[in-house]
Design an enzyme around this catalytic site. Structure first.
Site, PDB file in Angstrom:
ATOM      1  N   THR A 138       9.766  64.185  -0.632  1.00 20.98           N
ATOM      2  CA  THR A 138      10.337  64.648  -1.715  1.00 20.98           C
ATOM      3  C   THR A 138      10.144  63.906  -2.755  1.00 20.98           C
ATOM      4  O   THR A 138       9.440  62.907  -2.961  1.00 20.98           O
ATOM      5  CB  THR A 138      12.047  64.564  -1.243  1.00 20.98           C
ATOM      6  OG1 THR A 138      12.576  65.226  -2.176  1.00 20.98           O
ATOM      7  CG2 THR A 138      12.522  63.088  -0.966  1.00 20.98           C
ATOM      8  N   LYS A 154       5.918  63.880  -4.158  1.00 15.30           N
ATOM      9  CA  LYS A 154       5.117  64.898  -3.660  1.00 15.30           C
ATOM     10  C   LYS A 154       3.410  65.236  -4.401  1.00 15.30           C
ATOM     11  O   LYS A 154       2.773  65.863  -3.631  1.00 15.30           O
ATOM     12  CB  LYS A 154       5.877  66.504  -4.113  1.00 15.30           C
ATOM     13  CG  LYS A 154       6.977  66.710  -3.357  1.00 15.30           C
ATOM     14  CD  LYS A 154       7.632  67.919  -3.664  1.00 15.30           C
ATOM     15  CE  LYS A 154       9.077  68.067  -2.845  1.00 15.30           C
ATOM     16  NZ  LYS A 154       9.634  69.469  -2.894  1.00 15.30           N
ATOM     17  N   GLY A 185       7.793  69.270 -11.996  1.00 16.82           N
ATOM     18  CA  GLY A 185       7.201  68.585 -10.939  1.00 16.82           C
ATOM     19  C   GLY A 185       6.531  69.088  -9.701  1.00 16.82           C
ATOM     20  O   GLY A 185       6.195  70.343 -10.120  1.00 16.82           O
ATOM     21  N   TYR A 208      20.913  71.878  -4.143  1.00  8.87           N
ATOM     22  CA  TYR A 208      22.016  72.719  -3.052  1.00  8.87           C
ATOM     23  C   TYR A 208      23.115  71.963  -3.095  1.00  8.87           C
ATOM     24  O   TYR A 208      24.037  72.163  -2.397  1.00  8.87           O
ATOM     25  CB  TYR A 208      21.059  72.461  -1.575  1.00  8.87           C
ATOM     26  CG  TYR A 208      20.826  71.159  -0.969  1.00  8.87           C
ATOM     27  CD1 TYR A 208      21.671  70.301  -0.549  1.00  8.87           C
ATOM     28  CD2 TYR A 208      19.688  70.364  -1.390  1.00  8.87           C
ATOM     29  CE1 TYR A 208      21.290  69.146   0.044  1.00  8.87           C
ATOM     30  CE2 TYR A 208      19.335  69.441  -1.067  1.00  8.87           C
ATOM     31  CZ  TYR A 208      20.401  68.524  -0.272  1.00  8.87           C
ATOM     32  OH  TYR A 208      19.782  67.276   0.026  1.00  8.87           O
TER      33      TYR A 208
END
Length: 247
Positions: free
Chosen positions: A61, A65, A127, A207
């Site tokens: 993460t 990445k 990103g 989330y």
């Protein structure tokens, strides 16, 4: 004992650790553990691989990445095309192979809401996750444009450039920035929300919280809103199938 984990920075909030812990309990998987590997710099990655006995795979993460790629022996086709990795498999011979399951989770969670009118998308942020989003949408024939604070050859619009006309033309808007993540839930990307309509889809990779300020503004305008939770679940299961550990 097989070991899996999440590679990242400041990941105590991690969805992945809780998700896999629950999965292992519910499915009576007793020969696998899942841990967070919270590192300050990607240079520590080699130590993790070398010193973690039984390590079979990792999720990756923010912010690694893209940074992890030079440390890998091989990339699968999609990860290479995207230029970002969120899943690593360690083979029996000790080779590190990079995959991208973000693209799978993203399109599976978005597909039920796509209509013929959804032909152009604004991608907020540049990103690793945004690369998977653009790759996936373009495979569907959707034209994508990056939005960032500064212009470059890859970034068509800065936030200052955005106006009602641009928003109207782009009926998918995806937030790939961390703006609005808990605890800074009042933050959101600076776009002209007044131009959002019920023809739009606003998708937030965040989330937590379940409904960000970005999504709330979209909801107020009647847009379809989607958070990142289902995407995370789908990409996690895809990663599990790649690791292919027999319980």
């Amino acid at each position: 004992m097989h070991k899996l984990g999440l590679l990242g920075r400041n990941i105590s909030y991690s969805f992945s650790k809780h998700y896999f812990k629950t999965k292992f309990e519910n499915e009576n998987i007793n020969n696998v553990t899942y841990s967070n590997f919270d590192i300050e710099a990607i240079t520590k990655f080699e130590d993790i691989v070398k010193n973690t006995e039984g390590l079979k795979g990792l999720n990756v993460t923010i912010p690694y990445k893209e940074e992890v790629i030079p440390y890998l022996d091989k990339l699968n086709k999609k990860a290479k095309a995207i230029g970002a990795v969120n899943t690593i498999k360690i083979t029996k011979k000790g080779k590190l192979v990079g995959y991208n399951t973000d693209c799978y989770g993203f399109i599976k969670s978005l597909k039920p809401y796509l209509k013929k009118r959804h032909k152009k998308a604004l991608i907020l942020g540049t990103g690793g996750a945004s690369k998977a989003v653009i790759y996936t949408l373009e495979k569907k024939g959707i034209i994508c444009n990056y939005v960032s604070r500064t212009a470059s050859k890859h970034v068509k619009y800065t936030y200052e450039d955005l106006n009602a006309k641009i928003i109207k033309k782009h009926q998918i808007i995806v937030n790939c920035t961390p703006l609005g993540t808990f605890p800074n839930v009042e933050n959101c990307p600076n776009i002209p929300y007044e131009a959002i309509t019920d023809k739009h889809i606003l998708y937030d990779l965040i989330y937590n919280p379940e409904e960000t300020t970005f999504l709330n503004y979209g909801k107020q305008k009647g847009a379809i809103i989607i958070n990142g939770l289902n995407m995370l679940k789908l990409q996690a299961e895809k990663a599990w199938s790649i690791w292919n550990i027999v319980s």
